[in-house]
Scaffold this motif. Structure first.
Motif, short mmCIF file in Angstrom:
data_model
loop_
_atom_site.label_atom_id
_atom_site.label_comp_id
_atom_site.label_asym_id
_atom_site.label_seq_id
_atom_site.Cartn_x
_atom_site.Cartn_y
_atom_site.Cartn_z
N LYS A 5 0.80 -1.23 0.00
CA LYS A 5 0.00 0.00 0.00
C LYS A 5 0.83 1.28 0.00
CE LYS A 5 -3.65 -2.37 -0.15
NZ LYS A 5 -4.34 -2.51 -1.40
N ASP A 6 2.12 1.16 0.22
CA ASP A 6 3.01 2.32 0.11
C ASP A 6 4.22 1.89 -0.72
OD1 ASP A 6 3.99 4.86 0.45
OD2 ASP A 6 4.86 4.46 2.44
N PRO A 7 4.00 1.64 -2.01
CA PRO A 7 5.06 1.06 -2.82
C PRO A 7 6.25 2.00 -3.02
CG PRO A 7 3.20 1.66 -4.20
CD PRO A 7 2.80 1.92 -2.78
N SER A 8 7.44 1.39 -2.95
CA SER A 8 8.67 2.13 -3.22
C SER A 8 9.69 1.14 -3.75
CB SER A 8 9.19 2.81 -1.95
OG SER A 8 9.62 1.84 -1.03
N LEU A 9 10.73 1.65 -4.35
CA LEU A 9 11.79 0.80 -4.88
C LEU A 9 12.50 0.08 -3.74
CD1 LEU A 9 13.39 -0.17 -7.30
CD2 LEU A 9 14.89 1.81 -7.02
N LEU A 10 12.72 0.78 -2.63
CA LEU A 10 13.39 0.16 -1.47
C LEU A 10 12.55 -0.99 -0.92
CD1 LEU A 10 15.72 0.19 0.56
CD2 LEU A 10 14.37 1.79 1.93
N GLY A 11 11.23 -0.80 -0.84
CA GLY A 11 10.35 -1.86 -0.35
C GLY A 11 10.39 -3.09 -1.23
N GLU A 12 10.40 -2.88 -2.54
CA GLU A 12 10.48 -4.00 -3.48
C GLU A 12 11.82 -4.73 -3.36
OE1 GLU A 12 8.30 -5.48 -5.72
OE2 GLU A 12 6.87 -4.29 -4.56
N ILE A 13 12.90 -3.97 -3.21
CA ILE A 13 14.22 -4.59 -3.06
C ILE A 13 14.27 -5.42 -1.78
CG2 ILE A 13 16.66 -4.10 -2.64
CD1 ILE A 13 16.36 -1.72 -4.58
N PHE B 38 11.76 -6.73 -0.19
CA PHE B 38 10.89 -7.90 -0.35
C PHE B 38 11.60 -9.00 -1.13
CE2 PHE B 38 7.91 -10.17 -3.13
CZ PHE B 38 7.26 -10.92 -2.16
N TRP B 39 12.22 -8.67 -2.24
CA TRP B 39 12.87 -9.69 -3.05
C TRP B 39 14.11 -10.26 -2.35
CZ3 TRP B 39 10.24 -12.17 -6.38
CH2 TRP B 39 9.18 -11.55 -7.03
N LEU B 40 14.80 -9.44 -1.57
CA LEU B 40 15.93 -9.97 -0.79
C LEU B 40 15.44 -10.95 0.28
CD1 LEU B 40 18.27 -6.87 -0.32
CD2 LEU B 40 18.72 -8.95 -1.64
N MET B 41 14.32 -10.61 0.92
CA MET B 41 13.75 -11.53 1.92
C MET B 41 13.30 -12.83 1.26
SD MET B 41 11.59 -9.08 4.46
CE MET B 41 10.88 -10.47 5.30
#
Length: 184
Positions: free
Chosen positions: A100-108, A110-113
């Motif tokens: 709900k608060d998308p950002s490039l850092l959040g996506e990175i 998430f994919w690292l996790m």
């Protein structure tokens, strides 16, 4: 007509036989545990194993329900309950923020996790133990052989975050906007 009926009947019979075999195969461990609980220790270790107890005994039951077993049960309950509550809380928060608060850092992150969840647990068991030892040395808070030492490594679960992210993707943003308008 009769040939097609016979073929259907045989197909169904074979299917039922396969299902019955599969059910028996899955039932076998449960049967073994129940029957083994009524065997003596010597009969339980006997080779070849017996499928039915030669001498029935219920002496194993009072042995299991000792104070020591109750402590083991309480330890498991505290560990699993604490871990579950923390993972639900943190995974819900992280999944909500990622969606709900998308950002490039959040996506990175998430994919690292998600990538970290693909590494077998055994490979980072020893480094995790060393980290707990260092936390114990630096803070003076006991971490080894305590509930905190078992619960703390699981505060954030990559699988939990993945599941919460998928669940949050199904919630429309319009529903959140409507909730904000209503004062939530």
């Amino acid at each position: 007509m009769a040939g097609s009926y016979l073929q259907r009947y045989l197909t169904r019979a074979v299917l039922y036989l396969l299902l019955l075999f599969g059910a028996a195969l899955f039932f076998l461990p449960f049967y073994w545990v129940v029957i083994a609980s009524f065997k003596t220790a010597a009969e339980l270790r006997a080779i070849p194993p017996t499928w039915w107890p030669e001498t029935w005994t219920t002496a194993n039951y009072p042995e299991v329900w000792s104070a020591q077993f109750a402590r083991y049960f309480l330890n498991s309950f505290i560990y699993s309950g604490g871990s579950t509550l923390l993972v639900l809380f943190t995974s819900g928060l992280i999944g909500y923020v990622i969606v709900k608060d998308p950002s490039l850092l959040g996506e990175i992150i998430f994919w690292l996790m998600l990538a970290a969840s693909m590494v077998p647990f055994v490979t980072y068991l020893l480094p995790l133990f060393n980290i707990l030892l260092r936390i114990q040395q630096w803070t003076g808070i006991p971490m080894v052989n305590t509930y905190w030492g078992m619960i703390l490594p699981w505060v954030i679960s990559p699988f939990g975050v993945f599941l919460m992210r998928q669940a949050m993707l199904s919630i429309p943003s319009d529903l959140l906007d409507a909730a904000r308008i209503d004062g939530a």
